[in-house]
Design a protein around this motif. Structure first.
Motif, PDB file in Angstrom:
ATOM      1  N   PRO A   1       0.824  -1.222   0.000  1.00  0.00           N
ATOM      2  CA  PRO A   1       0.000   0.000   0.000  1.00  0.00           C
ATOM      3  C   PRO A   1       0.857   1.270   0.000  1.00  0.00           C
ATOM      4  CG  PRO A   1      -0.735  -1.542   1.694  1.00  0.00           C
ATOM      5  CD  PRO A   1       0.560  -2.072   1.134  1.00  0.00           C
ATOM      6  N   GLY A   2       0.473   2.224  -0.850  1.00  0.00           N
ATOM      7  CA  GLY A   2       1.110   3.532  -0.873  1.00  0.00           C
ATOM      8  C   GLY A   2       2.409   3.627  -1.648  1.00  0.00           C
ATOM      9  N   ILE A   3       2.922   2.532  -2.191  1.00  0.00           N
ATOM     10  CA  ILE A   3       4.202   2.567  -2.891  1.00  0.00           C
ATOM     11  C   ILE A   3       4.068   3.265  -4.241  1.00  0.00           C
ATOM     12  CG2 ILE A   3       6.025   1.155  -3.939  1.00  0.00           C
ATOM     13  CD1 ILE A   3       6.097   1.260  -0.877  1.00  0.00           C
ATOM     14  N   CYS A   4       3.001   3.002  -4.959  1.00  0.00           N
ATOM     15  CA  CYS A   4       2.822   3.567  -6.304  1.00  0.00           C
ATOM     16  C   CYS A   4       1.364   4.003  -6.473  1.00  0.00           C
ATOM     17  CB  CYS A   4       3.218   2.537  -7.354  1.00  0.00           C
ATOM     18  SG  CYS A   4       3.250   3.196  -9.020  1.00  0.00           S
ATOM     19  N   PRO A   5       0.988   5.133  -5.905  1.00  0.00           N
ATOM     20  CA  PRO A   5      -0.420   5.531  -5.900  1.00  0.00           C
ATOM     21  C   PRO A   5      -1.014   5.831  -7.277  1.00  0.00           C
ATOM     22  CG  PRO A   5       0.956   7.292  -5.034  1.00  0.00           C
ATOM     23  CD  PRO A   5       1.850   6.100  -5.240  1.00  0.00           C
ATOM     24  N   SER A   6      -0.189   6.137  -8.277  1.00  0.00           N
ATOM     25  CA  SER A   6      -0.752   6.472  -9.586  1.00  0.00           C
ATOM     26  C   SER A   6      -1.051   5.240 -10.429  1.00  0.00           C
ATOM     27  CB  SER A   6       0.195   7.410 -10.348  1.00  0.00           C
ATOM     28  OG  SER A   6       1.421   6.755 -10.597  1.00  0.00           O
ATOM     29  N   PHE A   7      -0.580   4.066 -10.017  1.00  0.00           N
ATOM     30  CA  PHE A   7      -0.833   2.833 -10.766  1.00  0.00           C
ATOM     31  C   PHE A   7      -1.848   1.995 -10.006  1.00  0.00           C
ATOM     32  CE2 PHE A   7       0.331  -1.649 -11.738  1.00  0.00           C
ATOM     33  CZ  PHE A   7      -0.067  -1.646 -13.061  1.00  0.00           C
ATOM     34  N   THR A   8      -2.976   1.721 -10.655  1.00  0.00           N
ATOM     35  CA  THR A   8      -4.050   0.982  -9.979  1.00  0.00           C
ATOM     36  C   THR A   8      -4.092  -0.490 -10.337  1.00  0.00           C
ATOM     37  OG1 THR A   8      -5.622   1.622 -11.691  1.00  0.00           O
ATOM     38  CG2 THR A   8      -5.488   3.040  -9.732  1.00  0.00           C
ATOM     39  N   GLY A   9      -3.269  -0.932 -11.279  1.00  0.00           N
ATOM     40  CA  GLY A   9      -3.187  -2.348 -11.581  1.00  0.00           C
ATOM     41  C   GLY A   9      -3.619  -2.698 -12.995  1.00  0.00           C
ATOM     42  N   LEU A  10      -3.337  -3.936 -13.376  1.00  0.00           N
ATOM     43  CA  LEU A  10      -3.751  -4.503 -14.658  1.00  0.00           C
ATOM     44  C   LEU A  10      -4.693  -5.658 -14.359  1.00  0.00           C
ATOM     45  CD1 LEU A  10      -0.298  -4.769 -16.503  1.00  0.00           C
ATOM     46  CD2 LEU A  10      -2.136  -3.163 -17.007  1.00  0.00           C
ATOM     47  N   ALA A  11      -5.941  -5.522 -14.759  1.00  0.00           N
ATOM     48  CA  ALA A  11      -6.941  -6.549 -14.461  1.00  0.00           C
ATOM     49  C   ALA A  11      -6.724  -7.830 -15.261  1.00  0.00           C
ATOM     50  CB  ALA A  11      -8.340  -6.001 -14.725  1.00  0.00           C
ATOM     51  N   ASP A  12      -6.247  -7.720 -16.479  1.00  0.00           N
ATOM     52  CA  ASP A  12      -6.130  -8.868 -17.363  1.00  0.00           C
ATOM     53  C   ASP A  12      -4.873  -9.686 -17.052  1.00  0.00           C
ATOM     54  OD1 ASP A  12      -7.221 -10.069 -20.066  1.00  0.00           O
ATOM     55  OD2 ASP A  12      -5.031  -9.943 -20.255  1.00  0.00           O
ATOM     56  N   ALA A  13      -5.065 -10.977 -16.744  1.00  0.00           N
ATOM     57  CA  ALA A  13      -3.941 -11.855 -16.412  1.00  0.00           C
ATOM     58  C   ALA A  13      -2.975 -12.001 -17.591  1.00  0.00           C
ATOM     59  CB  ALA A  13      -4.452 -13.224 -15.973  1.00  0.00           C
ATOM     60  N   GLY A  14      -3.482 -12.006 -18.807  1.00  0.00           N
ATOM     61  CA  GLY A  14      -2.626 -12.098 -19.989  1.00  0.00           C
ATOM     62  C   GLY A  14      -1.732 -10.881 -20.138  1.00  0.00           C
ATOM     63  N   ASP A  15      -2.275  -9.707 -19.827  1.00  0.00           N
ATOM     64  CA  ASP A  15      -1.481  -8.478 -19.872  1.00  0.00           C
ATOM     65  C   ASP A  15      -0.373  -8.528 -18.829  1.00  0.00           C
ATOM     66  OD1 ASP A  15      -3.040  -7.473 -21.904  1.00  0.00           O
ATOM     67  OD2 ASP A  15      -4.093  -6.013 -20.638  1.00  0.00           O
ATOM     68  N   ARG A  16      -0.710  -8.992 -17.630  1.00  0.00           N
ATOM     69  CA  ARG A  16       0.312  -9.081 -16.578  1.00  0.00           C
ATOM     70  C   ARG A  16       1.415 -10.060 -16.981  1.00  0.00           C
ATOM     71  NH1 ARG A  16      -4.411  -9.524 -13.478  1.00  0.00           N
ATOM     72  NH2 ARG A  16      -3.903 -11.651 -12.814  1.00  0.00           N
ATOM     73  N   ARG A  17       1.041 -11.198 -17.552  1.00  0.00           N
ATOM     74  CA  ARG A  17       2.022 -12.191 -18.001  1.00  0.00           C
ATOM     75  C   ARG A  17       2.929 -11.596 -19.084  1.00  0.00           C
ATOM     76  NH1 ARG A  17       4.062 -15.595 -15.608  1.00  0.00           N
ATOM     77  NH2 ARG A  17       5.917 -14.738 -16.476  1.00  0.00           N
ATOM     78  N   ALA A  18       2.323 -10.887 -20.044  1.00  0.00           N
ATOM     79  CA  ALA A  18       3.101 -10.279 -21.132  1.00  0.00           C
ATOM     80  C   ALA A  18       4.085  -9.252 -20.581  1.00  0.00           C
ATOM     81  CB  ALA A  18       2.170  -9.641 -22.158  1.00  0.00           C
ATOM     82  N   LEU A  19       3.659  -8.446 -19.622  1.00  0.00           N
ATOM     83  CA  LEU A  19       4.536  -7.431 -19.045  1.00  0.00           C
ATOM     84  C   LEU A  19       5.679  -8.081 -18.259  1.00  0.00           C
ATOM     85  CD1 LEU A  19       5.320  -4.524 -18.512  1.00  0.00           C
ATOM     86  CD2 LEU A  19       3.620  -4.467 -16.675  1.00  0.00           C
ATOM     87  N   ILE A  20       5.380  -9.090 -17.476  1.00  0.00           N
ATOM     88  CA  ILE A  20       6.419  -9.781 -16.712  1.00  0.00           C
ATOM     89  C   ILE A  20       7.418 -10.436 -17.659  1.00  0.00           C
ATOM     90  CG2 ILE A  20       6.878 -11.712 -15.134  1.00  0.00           C
ATOM     91  CD1 ILE A  20       4.121 -10.966 -13.799  1.00  0.00           C
ATOM     92  N   ASP A  21       6.918 -11.076 -18.704  1.00  0.00           N
ATOM     93  CA  ASP A  21       7.821 -11.683 -19.693  1.00  0.00           C
ATOM     94  C   ASP A  21       8.713 -10.637 -20.333  1.00  0.00           C
ATOM     95  OD1 ASP A  21       6.863 -14.215 -19.158  1.00  0.00           O
ATOM     96  OD2 ASP A  21       5.566 -14.303 -20.936  1.00  0.00           O
ATOM     97  N   TYR A  22       8.164  -9.477 -20.629  1.00  0.00           N
ATOM     98  CA  TYR A  22       8.960  -8.381 -21.219  1.00  0.00           C
ATOM     99  C   TYR A  22      10.036  -7.905 -20.232  1.00  0.00           C
ATOM    100  CZ  TYR A  22      10.143  -3.811 -23.134  1.00  0.00           C
ATOM    101  OH  TYR A  22      10.827  -2.727 -23.640  1.00  0.00           O
ATOM    102  N   LEU A  23       9.686  -7.791 -18.966  1.00  0.00           N
ATOM    103  CA  LEU A  23      10.650  -7.334 -17.966  1.00  0.00           C
ATOM    104  C   LEU A  23      11.764  -8.362 -17.727  1.00  0.00           C
ATOM    105  CD1 LEU A  23       8.239  -5.720 -15.369  1.00  0.00           C
ATOM    106  CD2 LEU A  23       9.837  -4.526 -16.884  1.00  0.00           C
TER     107      LEU A  23
END
Length: 128
Positions: free
Chosen positions: A101-123
């Motif tokens: 909580p409070g670490i990144c207040p401007s980012f509310t998250g990515l709801a789509d699991a596929g989007d999260r997987r794609a971003l993690i793979d990119y990182l």
């Protein structure tokens, strides 16, 4: 005043990108495009000056709050025993306020699991 205007512009970009639909591009392209939400505060160049957050080079497997030379705010992140593994990154990307909580207040998250997987793979990929 100049920095606050830049910060507001970056936050507006994050909000607009987060409000868009899930990306249906090829996984590599999707992760790269999704990173634009992160780029409002982070970069993928360990030698570049920090934006508002530390660089994300090598984030997968790194202990939270451990980037050498980054001046972390007094928010307890450095005292956390959290490691940014794929499971923790997925949880944080889904709902940051539930993980840190409070670490990144401007980012509310990515709801789509596929989007999260794609971003993690990119990182996980070495960045140019």
């Amino acid at each position: 005043m100049r920095w606050s205007g830049l910060f507001c512009l970056r936050c507006m970009c994050v909000v607009l990108l987060a409000a868009g639909p899930s990306l249906a591009a090829a996984p590599a392209d999707a992760g790269k495009r999704l990173f634009f939400q992160c780029a409002a505060c982070h970069n993928l160049d360990a030698e570049a000056p920090p934006v508002f957050g530390p660089h994300l080079v090598g984030i997968v497997g790194r202990r939270a709050g451990s980037v050498e030379g980054f001046a972390y705010q007094d928010n307890g992140l450095q005292q956390h025993s959290l490691t940014w593994d794929e499971v923790t990154l997925d949880r944080w990307l889904a709902d940051p306020s539930q993980v840190l909580p409070g670490i990144c207040p401007s980012f509310t998250g990515l709801a789509d699991a596929g989007d999260r997987r794609a971003l993690i793979d990119y990182l996980k990929q070495p960045q140019p």
